[in-house]
Write a protein that holds these residues in place. Structure first.
Motif, PDB file in Angstrom:
ATOM      1  N   SER A  60       0.837  -1.208   0.000  1.00 12.87           N
ATOM      2  CA  SER A  60       0.000   0.000   0.000  1.00 12.87           C
ATOM      3  C   SER A  60       0.866   1.250   0.000  1.00 12.87           C
ATOM      4  N   ALA A  61       1.946   1.226   0.792  1.00 15.93           N
ATOM      5  CA  ALA A  61       2.853   2.376   0.842  1.00 15.93           C
ATOM      6  C   ALA A  61       3.542   2.589  -0.507  1.00 15.93           C
ATOM      7  N   SER A  67       2.008   7.088  -6.842  1.00 13.43           N
ATOM      8  CA  SER A  67       0.974   8.007  -7.325  1.00 13.43           C
ATOM      9  C   SER A  67       1.319   9.474  -7.094  1.00 13.43           C
ATOM     10  N   TRP A  68       2.361   9.757  -6.319  1.00 13.92           N
ATOM     11  CA  TRP A  68       2.665  11.142  -5.956  1.00 13.92           C
ATOM     12  C   TRP A  68       3.069  12.002  -7.153  1.00 13.92           C
ATOM     13  N   HIS A  78      -3.998   4.032  -9.668  1.00 13.83           N
ATOM     14  CA  HIS A  78      -3.227   4.051  -8.430  1.00 13.83           C
ATOM     15  C   HIS A  78      -4.138   4.018  -7.206  1.00 13.83           C
ATOM     16  N   VAL A  79      -5.207   4.799  -7.253  1.00 13.84           N
ATOM     17  CA  VAL A  79      -6.132   4.844  -6.115  1.00 13.84           C
ATOM     18  C   VAL A  79      -6.808   3.496  -5.903  1.00 13.84           C
ATOM     19  N   VAL A  80      -7.297   2.906  -6.991  1.00 14.80           N
ATOM     20  CA  VAL A  80      -7.995   1.624  -6.882  1.00 14.80           C
ATOM     21  C   VAL A  80      -7.047   0.528  -6.402  1.00 14.80           C
ATOM     22  N   THR A  81      -5.840   0.513  -6.937  1.00 16.53           N
ATOM     23  CA  THR A  81      -4.864  -0.506  -6.545  1.00 16.53           C
ATOM     24  C   THR A  81      -4.448  -0.347  -5.089  1.00 16.53           C
ATOM     25  N   THR A  82      -4.251   0.894  -4.651  1.00 13.53           N
ATOM     26  CA  THR A  82      -3.874   1.135  -3.258  1.00 13.53           C
ATOM     27  C   THR A  82      -4.988   0.720  -2.309  1.00 13.53           C
TER      28      THR A  82
END
Length: 305
Positions: A60-61, A67-68, A78-82
């Motif tokens: 998650s990190a 994504s930054w 990136h959001v969905v995967t995280t």
């Protein structure tokens, strides 16, 4: 004078009379029922759960860091995967800490021929948090594949609905009595629902992605095939482990751990790195996703009057 026959008669009267004694029968055999059996997690399973929890947190990190340097409008993958690995880490923490399981007990009757039957309980530990994890993470994985393929909303929604039915019926099967029609009936419904997931993602997705070009089509074919093969392994493992109880709980945890690592961190890294190097996979989301509602009513440069 006493005659001899009188003496014989008197002797018979004084002699104790023989009585008939019944022969004692065999002592009845007592059948001791088998003790209740508990199939539960051991030391290997506990260690595996904590390792997976740490691995999901680390993933998650990593996904958040990746994504930054990506514009908000392009962060949907990136959001969905995280979120997928965050939910998985919470699930593994719940199971490892011992707050997300329940025993499913089945009564087993033992027959002893002419002696009365006995019975004992066979209880297997079921981790219900695992199904909560699947109910939240598999729709996110489907969403990523649908966005990559350019699948329309109708097929995406139907695929997610079929996936949720698959997970919930699997949960009902896990708590059904072993060997009953209820147990395997729910399992059958779960497998049938999975076929609809394959149809919407594998068939319709492959057709829709062709409009994005050969590079995206090859990427989608690889990711979709990889995902669907792994997802097919889940019901097979379930049938052997939780369904037929042919493996220990620790073995079940180890197999699911390998599958979860492949379907979440590994698949996520594959998608994000491929997305970064392939411009055709970009999805530009404006409006609320990128600007929120605070900008409503303002005139921005480039807006038509």
């Amino acid at each position: 004078m006493i005659h001899a026959d009188q003496i014989e008669a008197m002797t018979r009267l004084g002699r104790p009379t023989a009585t008939t004694t019944a022969t004692p029968g065999p002592i009845p055999t007592i059948i001791v029922p088998l003790p209740d059996q508990y199939q539960q997690i051991g030391a290997v399973g506990h260690r595996t759960l904590w390792v997976l929890f740490a691995l999901m947190v680390l993933s998650s990190a990593v996904f958040a860091l990746l994504s930054w340097n990506v514009p908000i409008s392009r962060r949907v993958y990136h959001v969905v995967t995280t979120l997928t690995t965050i939910v998985a880490s919470i699930s593994y923490f719940a199971i490892a800490s011992g707050h997300a399981s329940k025993f499913n007990c089945t009564t087993v009757y033992d027959h002893h021929g002419s002696f009365p039957d006995t019975h004992h309980e066979v209880c297997r530990q079921v981790f219900w948090a695992r199904y909560v994890d699947w109910a939240l993470t598999t729709p996110l994985l489907i969403l990523n594949l649908s966005l990559l393929a350019g699948l329309d909303g109708a097929h995406t929604l139907m695929a997610i609905a079929a996936d949720l039915i698959m997970v919930l019926t699997g949960l009902f099967a896990a708590f059904g009595a072993e060997g009953t029609a209820q147990h395997w009936g729910w399992y059958t419904l779960s497998c049938l629902s999975y076929l609809f997931v394959i149809w919407h993602i594998g068939v319709n997705g492959s057709r829709m992605v062709q409009a994005k070009g050969s590079s995206v089509s090859k990427l989608f074919a690889s990711l979709a095939t990889f995902s669907l093969l792994l997802w097919t392994a889940y019901p097979i493992v379930w049938g052997i482990a939780e369904g037929a109880h042919k493996t220990s709980v620790d073995t079940e945890i180890l197999i699911y751990a390998v599958l979860d690592v492949l379907t979440k961190p590994i698949l996520g890294l594959w998608l994000l790195f491929s997305h970064r190097s392939l411009a055709e996979t970009n999805i530009e989301l404006g409006g609320w996703w990128s600007h929120g509602f605070a900008s409503q009513g303002r005139i921005r440069i480039g807006d038509e009057e």
